[in-house]
Design a protein around this motif. Structure first.
Motif, mmCIF file in Angstrom:
data_model
loop_
_atom_site.group_PDB
_atom_site.id
_atom_site.type_symbol
_atom_site.label_atom_id
_atom_site.label_comp_id
_atom_site.label_asym_id
_atom_site.label_seq_id
_atom_site.Cartn_x
_atom_site.Cartn_y
_atom_site.Cartn_z
ATOM 1 N N UNK A 44 0.609 -1.276 -0.141
ATOM 2 C CA UNK A 44 -0.012 -0.130 0.478
ATOM 3 C C UNK A 44 1.264 1.318 -0.206
ATOM 4 N N UNK A 45 1.826 1.022 0.294
ATOM 5 C CA UNK A 45 2.969 2.453 1.234
ATOM 6 C C UNK A 45 3.117 2.786 -0.435
ATOM 7 N N UNK A 46 3.995 1.502 -0.772
ATOM 8 C CA UNK A 46 4.355 1.573 -2.260
ATOM 9 C C UNK A 46 3.936 2.496 -3.621
ATOM 10 N N UNK A 47 2.666 1.297 -3.532
ATOM 11 C CA UNK A 47 1.500 2.527 -4.274
ATOM 12 C C UNK A 47 1.094 3.740 -4.187
ATOM 13 N N UNK A 48 0.700 4.607 -2.768
ATOM 14 C CA UNK A 48 0.704 5.322 -2.792
ATOM 15 C C UNK A 48 2.068 6.687 -3.072
ATOM 16 N N UNK A 49 3.184 5.880 -2.856
ATOM 17 C CA UNK A 49 4.764 7.250 -2.478
ATOM 18 C C UNK A 49 4.588 7.308 -4.492
ATOM 19 N N UNK A 50 5.335 8.794 -3.865
ATOM 20 C CA UNK A 50 5.775 9.316 -5.801
ATOM 21 C C UNK A 50 6.680 7.939 -6.065
ATOM 22 N N UNK A 51 6.507 7.591 -7.060
ATOM 23 C CA UNK A 51 7.192 6.886 -8.426
ATOM 24 C C UNK A 51 8.847 6.867 -8.374
ATOM 25 N N UNK A 52 9.058 8.532 -8.691
ATOM 26 C CA UNK A 52 10.435 9.002 -8.322
ATOM 27 C C UNK A 52 11.018 8.801 -7.265
ATOM 28 N N UNK A 53 10.457 8.417 -5.844
ATOM 29 C CA UNK A 53 10.794 8.408 -5.167
ATOM 30 C C UNK A 53 12.283 7.166 -5.106
ATOM 31 N N UNK A 54 12.157 5.857 -5.976
ATOM 32 C CA UNK A 54 13.034 5.002 -5.687
ATOM 33 C C UNK A 54 14.077 5.676 -6.568
ATOM 34 N N UNK A 55 14.377 5.854 -7.519
ATOM 35 C CA UNK A 55 15.380 6.132 -8.032
ATOM 36 C C UNK A 55 16.019 7.748 -6.956
ATOM 37 N N UNK A 56 15.695 8.501 -6.982
ATOM 38 C CA UNK A 56 16.179 9.742 -6.386
ATOM 39 C C UNK A 56 16.636 9.220 -4.869
ATOM 40 N N UNK A 57 15.978 8.780 -4.335
ATOM 41 C CA UNK A 57 16.803 7.975 -3.134
ATOM 42 C C UNK A 57 17.385 6.477 -2.879
ATOM 43 N N UNK A 58 17.904 6.279 -4.481
ATOM 44 C CA UNK A 58 18.454 4.574 -4.607
ATOM 45 C C UNK A 58 20.230 4.993 -3.437
ATOM 46 N N UNK A 59 20.145 5.694 -4.049
ATOM 47 C CA UNK A 59 21.895 6.057 -2.974
ATOM 48 C C UNK A 59 22.075 5.499 -2.134
ATOM 49 N N UNK A 60 20.686 6.600 -1.360
ATOM 50 C CA UNK A 60 20.524 6.524 0.467
ATOM 51 C C UNK A 60 20.368 5.306 0.710
#
Length: 424
Positions: A65-81
């Motif tokens: 549910x959280x994944x489907x609600x979050x902005x899809x761009x977050x996964x690329x942006x926060x990949x290094x973290x």
């Protein structure tokens, strides 16, 4: 134009359907693997693995549910973290982790266990996807190749220290999406040659291999007498192959733990392994699978399963439960489901408009493909027992949650593929 804003817009329901079918089938087979006919237990009994797995399944709905609600761009942006955090956890588990089955790979808090390596696969796939999709990065260039291999090599090095050779093998699956993006095929050829040499080293006495290398080298050099410049590369190749053969023998006998060496020998040198000791797991698994026949013995009717002949049957050897109780037919259905899932993921990867999404899609498909093929191969004696779970099927929270998150992140990215500008 595609519709935007709907919560389930463009969600790939075929993948979702296969996911829940596999999770449900896994849950029933986990219960079968621990069922005691004398105690007349319930699948909901929280003292059993099946009861605890139901909790894990329920908890898995939260990140979906959280994944489907979050902005899809977050996964690329926060990949290094995310990658950096997983590297820290891999280093921390070597100091503060609990040793289980010879590997210091788990954090344990009370009854809860967490295995960082499972989530590091996804983190590495994301950071690799971000790196490969970066400006000026070409996997045909040596510098880009070395950087990509370093990204994979860092977690592999830490996992080797645990040691967890099963997870190390899974990380090698990330070479496949790299190959899709231009990684030279020569590396795959070299990997194949190394694999063949490794197997030959196990099957054929070392002296015979060295004599064979010498004979081939002499013949090849003789054929090139008119072109002496080619003799030096031939000699160097021969030296390299000889070194690999000697190093493999040294690694197995002096570096690898005895129980791990026995697992390899159970496949390639069964005459050296005691079937009542080191070879017990594999032998009982093969008996269970073979006894299932075409249609199986029936749910909760597996004798090998009920009487506990196969160790680790709800985790690494869950496929033997499936095969014994549901036979070739049930096994074929599950294998077809996995193959369909992987093919669908490849299709999803290919329809992406960004290199990041395409690479990540291929990474998810490759990781799941390696997991299910190696796990099944382990249970039927085609691959050494290396502790690789069957995705969505085997008992365990870390395994289920990591695969769930990895899969639904891809589905979330895919839902918004029309909003992504193409980057090649």
């Amino acid at each position: 134009m595609r519709r935007e804003g709907g919560f389930f817009t463009d969600l790939d329901w075929l993948v979702v359907f296969i996911y829940f079918i596999l999770v449900a089938l896994g849950w029933f087979n986990i219960f079968a693997s621990v069922y005691d006919p004398v105690a007349n237990q319930s699948i909901l009994d929280m003292t059993l693995n099946s009861g605890r797995q139901l909790i894990f399944i329920g908890v898995a709905l939260v990140p979906i549910l959280v994944i489907l609600l979050l902005d899809f761009r977050i996964y690329e942006s926060f990949a290094p973290l995310f990658y950096g955090l997983m590297i820290l956890l891999l280093a921390g588990v070597l100091i503060f982790g609990k040793e289980v089955n010879g590997a210091k790979a788990w954090f344990e808090v009370g009854a809860f266990r967490f295995q960082p390596a499972e989530f590091t696969k996804m983190a590495t796939a994301l950071i690799l996807a971000r790196f490969v999709s970066g400006t000026g990065v070409k996997l045909t260039d040596l510098s880009s190749q070395l950087k990509a291999l370093l990204i994979i090599g860092l977690p592999i090095g830490l996992i080797m220290l645990q040691p967890d050779f099963g997870s190390v093998i899974i990380f090698s699956s990330l070479i496949i999406p790299m190959y899709r993006e231009g990684f030279p095929s020569i590396y795959l050829i070299l990997a194949l040659i190394i694999g063949v040499l490794f197997v030959l080293t196990l099957l054929v006495p070392q002296n015979y291999i060295l004599i064979g290398i010498g004979a081939v080298t002499v013949i090849a050099a003789t054929m090139q007498l008119k072109k002496p410049k080619r003799i030096i590369p031939i000699a160097l190749i021969a030296i390299g192959v000889t070194g690999f053969v000697l190093a493999t023998d040294f690694l197995l006998n002096e570096v690898v733990a005895e129980y791990q060496r026995k697992r390899v020998e159970a496949i390639f040198r069964p005459e050296l392994v005691d079937p009542m000791n080191e070879g017990w797991n594999l032998e009982q698994s093969k008996i269970a699978i073979g006894s299932g026949g075409f249609t199986g013995k029936g749910f909760l009717e597996g004798t090998q399963t009920k009487f506990g002949y196969v160790p680790e049957q709800s985790t690494d050897f869950i496929f033997s439960t499936l095969a014994e109780e549901h036979g070739w037919l049930g096994s074929a259905v599950v294998i077809i489901l996995f193959i369909t899932l992987v093919m669908r993921l490849v299709f999803i990867a290919e329809r992406q408009k960004s290199k990041f999404a395409r690479f990540y899609g291929y990474s998810v498909a490759s990781i799941i493909f390696f997991h299910f093929t190696i796990n099944i191969a382990m249970t039927i004696g085609l691959f050494p027992v290396v502790g690789i779970p069957l995705p969505f099927f085997s008992y365990g929270g870390s395994s289920l949650w990591s695969f769930t998150i990895m899969l639904f992140v891809l589905l979330k990215i895919d839902m918004h593929r029309a909003q992504v500008l193409s980057r090649h």
